[in-house]
Design a protein around this motif. Structure first.
Motif, PDB file in Angstrom:
ATOM      1  N   ARG A  48       0.739  -1.189  -0.112  1.00 20.89           N
ATOM      2  CA  ARG A  48      -0.047   0.171  -0.075  1.00 20.89           C
ATOM      3  C   ARG A  48       1.018   1.228   0.011  1.00 20.89           C
ATOM      4  O   ARG A  48       0.258   2.347  -0.181  1.00 20.89           O
ATOM      5  CB  ARG A  48      -0.700   0.036   1.138  1.00 20.89           C
ATOM      6  N   MET A  49       2.189   1.290   0.293  1.00 17.18           N
ATOM      7  CA  MET A  49       3.204   2.332   0.093  1.00 17.18           C
ATOM      8  C   MET A  49       3.182   2.935  -0.988  1.00 17.18           C
ATOM      9  O   MET A  49       3.131   2.168  -2.096  1.00 17.18           O
ATOM     10  CB  MET A  49       4.292   1.808   0.997  1.00 17.18           C
ATOM     11  N   SER A  50       3.269   4.139  -1.234  1.00 16.27           N
ATOM     12  CA  SER A  50       3.494   4.751  -2.602  1.00 16.27           C
ATOM     13  C   SER A  50       4.905   4.410  -2.977  1.00 16.27           C
ATOM     14  O   SER A  50       5.919   3.645  -2.398  1.00 16.27           O
ATOM     15  CB  SER A  50       3.816   6.167  -2.285  1.00 16.27           C
ATOM     16  N   PRO A  51       5.393   4.359  -4.336  1.00  7.94           N
ATOM     17  CA  PRO A  51       6.487   3.715  -4.811  1.00  7.94           C
ATOM     18  C   PRO A  51       7.604   4.291  -4.163  1.00  7.94           C
ATOM     19  O   PRO A  51       8.775   3.349  -3.987  1.00  7.94           O
ATOM     20  CB  PRO A  51       6.274   4.109  -6.387  1.00  7.94           C
ATOM     21  N   SER A  52       7.867   5.685  -3.996  1.00  9.61           N
ATOM     22  CA  SER A  52       8.800   6.058  -3.235  1.00  9.61           C
ATOM     23  C   SER A  52       8.975   5.751  -1.931  1.00  9.61           C
ATOM     24  O   SER A  52      10.184   5.422  -1.412  1.00  9.61           O
ATOM     25  CB  SER A  52       8.946   7.547  -3.472  1.00  9.61           C
ATOM     26  N   ALA A  53       8.141   5.632  -1.078  1.00  6.29           N
ATOM     27  CA  ALA A  53       8.006   5.040   0.069  1.00  6.29           C
ATOM     28  C   ALA A  53       8.360   3.912   0.246  1.00  6.29           C
ATOM     29  O   ALA A  53       9.362   3.551   1.109  1.00  6.29           O
ATOM     30  CB  ALA A  53       6.721   5.404   0.848  1.00  6.29           C
ATOM     31  N   LYS A  54       7.945   3.050  -0.487  1.00  5.94           N
ATOM     32  CA  LYS A  54       8.256   1.392  -0.492  1.00  5.94           C
ATOM     33  C   LYS A  54       9.694   1.332  -1.066  1.00  5.94           C
ATOM     34  O   LYS A  54      10.428   0.490  -0.252  1.00  5.94           O
ATOM     35  CB  LYS A  54       7.424   0.804  -1.721  1.00  5.94           C
ATOM     36  N   GLU A  55      10.456   2.159  -1.757  1.00  2.71           N
ATOM     37  CA  GLU A  55      11.635   1.955  -2.228  1.00  2.71           C
ATOM     38  C   GLU A  55      12.473   2.239  -0.957  1.00  2.71           C
ATOM     39  O   GLU A  55      13.530   1.635  -0.604  1.00  2.71           O
ATOM     40  CB  GLU A  55      11.993   2.858  -3.072  1.00  2.71           C
ATOM     41  N   GLN A  56      12.136   3.258  -0.224  1.00  5.17           N
ATOM     42  CA  GLN A  56      13.029   3.799   0.985  1.00  5.17           C
ATOM     43  C   GLN A  56      12.810   2.696   2.062  1.00  5.17           C
ATOM     44  O   GLN A  56      13.776   2.511   2.942  1.00  5.17           O
ATOM     45  CB  GLN A  56      12.437   5.202   1.253  1.00  5.17           C
ATOM     46  N   PHE A  57      11.669   2.522   2.175  1.00  4.51           N
ATOM     47  CA  PHE A  57      11.384   1.435   3.350  1.00  4.51           C
ATOM     48  C   PHE A  57      12.236   0.146   2.884  1.00  4.51           C
ATOM     49  O   PHE A  57      12.715  -0.133   4.015  1.00  4.51           O
ATOM     50  CB  PHE A  57      10.065   0.923   3.387  1.00  4.51           C
ATOM     51  N   LEU A  58      11.920  -0.631   1.849  1.00  2.26           N
ATOM     52  CA  LEU A  58      12.754  -1.683   1.481  1.00  2.26           C
ATOM     53  C   LEU A  58      14.140  -1.547   1.506  1.00  2.26           C
ATOM     54  O   LEU A  58      15.002  -2.685   1.694  1.00  2.26           O
ATOM     55  CB  LEU A  58      12.447  -2.320  -0.007  1.00  2.26           C
ATOM     56  N   LYS A  59      15.017  -0.238   1.438  1.00  2.75           N
ATOM     57  CA  LYS A  59      16.367  -0.304   1.671  1.00  2.75           C
ATOM     58  C   LYS A  59      16.656  -0.513   3.083  1.00  2.75           C
ATOM     59  O   LYS A  59      17.735  -1.151   3.318  1.00  2.75           O
ATOM     60  CB  LYS A  59      16.623   1.194   1.206  1.00  2.75           C
ATOM     61  N   TYR A  60      15.995  -0.158   4.024  1.00  6.07           N
ATOM     62  CA  TYR A  60      16.410  -0.316   5.362  1.00  6.07           C
ATOM     63  C   TYR A  60      15.380  -1.419   6.165  1.00  6.07           C
ATOM     64  O   TYR A  60      15.894  -1.808   7.365  1.00  6.07           O
ATOM     65  CB  TYR A  60      16.105   1.055   6.175  1.00  6.07           C
ATOM     66  N   ALA A  61      14.687  -1.839   5.840  1.00  5.87           N
ATOM     67  CA  ALA A  61      13.721  -3.138   6.344  1.00  5.87           C
ATOM     68  C   ALA A  61      14.734  -4.375   5.951  1.00  5.87           C
ATOM     69  O   ALA A  61      15.066  -4.494   5.101  1.00  5.87           O
ATOM     70  CB  ALA A  61      12.262  -3.072   5.824  1.00  5.87           C
ATOM     71  N   TYR A  62      14.216  -5.378   6.988  1.00  6.34           N
ATOM     72  CA  TYR A  62      14.669  -6.801   6.485  1.00  6.34           C
ATOM     73  C   TYR A  62      13.384  -7.689   6.549  1.00  6.34           C
ATOM     74  O   TYR A  62      12.378  -7.152   6.954  1.00  6.34           O
ATOM     75  CB  TYR A  62      15.704  -7.410   7.265  1.00  6.34           C
TER      76      TYR A  62
END
Length: 137
Positions: A48-62
């Protein structure tokens, strides 16, 4: 949640890195997952995240394969870098432990594949292999 004193600095591996702000003896637990401190998200939340939020989130999440959820560390643990060959931190999805004595100012590095073998695939990037020398006693 980080359990040792650390600071951020310029990494020779990639961008910003996590550095020891104290001497960390071998076998010290340096980080431990805390559901009251670290946040977790279901796959549907991420979608449900916006594409830019998802990209940022996945960079730091595991991805925690025990919880079947993505975990985002609240503290600076999210800046720990990857080194597949000579890491000084042994990682699992729930705990990091110093593999060797780590000296103040030394960068903490782990092997992402030990706790999230989908990280590089999810981000669509090729794993960078870095060999480094670790101080030992």
């Amino acid at each position: 949640m980080l359990l040792v004193k650390t600071k951020l600095g310029i990494s020779f591996i990639h961008g910003i890195g996590l550095f020891a702000a104290q001497f960390i003896p071998k076998n010290t637990v340096t980080w431990e997952y805390s559901p009251y401190f670290d946040t977790s998200y279901e796959e549907a939340d991420v979608e449900r995240m916006s594409p830019s939020a998802k990209e940022q989130f996945l960079k730091y999440a595991y991805f925690d394969n025990i919880l079947c959820r993505y975990v985002l560390c609240f503290d600076d643990q999210r800046f720990i870098n990857h080194c597949s060959e000579s890491h000084n931190i042994l990682s699992t999805v729930r705990r990091d432990v110093a593999a060797v004595d780590i000296y103040e100012e030394e960068e903490l590095v782990c092997n992402y594949n030990c706790y999230d073998d989908t990280y590089f695939i999810r981000l669509g990037i090729q794993e960078i292999t870095v060999t480094r020398t670790i101080q030992s006693s």
